[in-house]
Scaffold this active site. Sequence first.
Site, mmCIF file in Angstrom:
data_model
loop_
_atom_site.group_PDB
_atom_site.id
_atom_site.type_symbol
_atom_site.label_atom_id
_atom_site.label_comp_id
_atom_site.label_asym_id
_atom_site.label_seq_id
_atom_site.Cartn_x
_atom_site.Cartn_y
_atom_site.Cartn_z
ATOM 1 N N CYS A 92 0.806 -1.230 0.000
ATOM 2 C CA CYS A 92 0.000 0.000 0.000
ATOM 3 C C CYS A 92 0.835 1.275 0.000
ATOM 4 O O CYS A 92 0.317 2.339 -0.331
ATOM 5 C CB CYS A 92 -0.927 0.014 1.207
ATOM 6 S SG CYS A 92 -2.182 -1.269 1.178
ATOM 7 N N HIS A 366 -8.923 3.873 -2.061
ATOM 8 C CA HIS A 366 -7.511 3.530 -1.871
ATOM 9 C C HIS A 366 -6.986 2.768 -3.089
ATOM 10 O O HIS A 366 -6.950 1.534 -3.091
ATOM 11 C CB HIS A 366 -7.403 2.692 -0.596
ATOM 12 C CG HIS A 366 -6.033 2.234 -0.219
ATOM 13 N ND1 HIS A 366 -4.871 2.776 -0.721
ATOM 14 C CD2 HIS A 366 -5.639 1.252 0.645
ATOM 15 C CE1 HIS A 366 -3.825 2.163 -0.181
ATOM 16 N NE2 HIS A 366 -4.277 1.228 0.636
ATOM 17 N N CYS A 396 0.199 2.288 6.864
ATOM 18 C CA CYS A 396 0.479 0.899 7.213
ATOM 19 C C CYS A 396 0.722 0.123 5.922
ATOM 20 O O CYS A 396 0.307 0.545 4.841
ATOM 21 C CB CYS A 396 -0.675 0.294 8.009
ATOM 22 S SG CYS A 396 -2.256 0.242 7.132
#
Length: 411
Positions: A92, A366, A396
């Site tokens: 991510c 996202h 994260c």
Amino acid sequence: MSSAFILDAVRTPRGRGKAGKGALSGVHPQELLAQALEALASRVSIAKGEVDDVVIGCVSQAGEQGSNIARNALLAAGWPTKVSGTTLNRFCASGLQAVHFGAMGVMSGAQSLVVSGGVESMSRVPMGSDGGGMDGGNLALRKRFFQVPQGISADLIATLEGFSREDVDAYALRSQQRAATAIEEGRFARSLFPVVDRETGKVHLAADELPRKDTTAAGLAKLEPSFVAMGQTEVEPGRTLDGIALAAHPRAGTIRHVHTAGNSSGLADGAAAVLLASESWVREHGVKPRARIRAMATLGSDPVLMLTAPAPASEKALRMAGMVAKDIDLWEINEAFAAVVLQTVRALDIDPERVNASGGAIALGHPLGATGAILLGTLVDELERRNLATGLVTMCIGGGQGIATIIERVS
């Protein structure tokens, strides 16, 4: 060591990341990134051939996002063939890691001008398309660390921290409300550009597609938890995913599944690009930068709990910058799940009013490889809008990692 300056940042709108349902689902991911590269170049009026490298984050590097999408997007955009491109994956945080690598290049003196950013079309290349799951199918590794799905990790964090369903839903409602206000006030206008069909000129998408400004607390409360059935899945004889997570963190007792589609990040399509320059390039070209990168850090953490590294990664970056958390004017903490933001805010004792001022991934989506670069541009825009000085982006990362970037506005 020289500074790395942010000259500008652009992004596409975020489209709904479901096949055939999002406005960008008909757009090839190379084209999404190509249009971001073109928008960035037109904003700063750079000589494209001067760019030393293009560093792009992308998580699912398979199919249409395989074959080094950075290089292919450059060719699709019509940039000079001498401009090189490379693609990286830090899950991510890939888009923000791309910025770090670009900044390292210009800070070291090895490069003068770098474009960094990210892209992800989750509607066309779904999560997991590259195969192997979290551990690549390595059974020996799995015996040491069984990396459960992130949703279970998020629910485990909520359980350990004592966050209730009401807590995570309240945070999600705030994200939606802040995103709605930001859109109404035009806060994203500086970085945002429309994605178009370059043959016909038709606009595919000009504004973020995921926000639901009519979201209510009552509506969020009606949503079913997303990871109950997954947690009960038996992956080995007598071992469920919940059981594996609890074996690593027995003090939780039992996992309370509180995350839903409403308080977790939405799947999205999108791309972003950031232009980085060295001090010498800025001086020689007389260009005024918008911000400079003050510190960068990554850090590993528990691969089962997985999502708690933003706080220690931020602390590491703060130590490098000679700062403490209270010195940061604005924070962007990626909203992978509501509990991640709440845990980070608690661990660092941050004023919630300084966090995600314009909403986050719960409301806006996202697009994995692009999000870090998007957040950086959002932070620069908001620092300028509020006439503030310093900001920190943290995220994260799957497998138990965190990343943090501190920037300082150039006034």
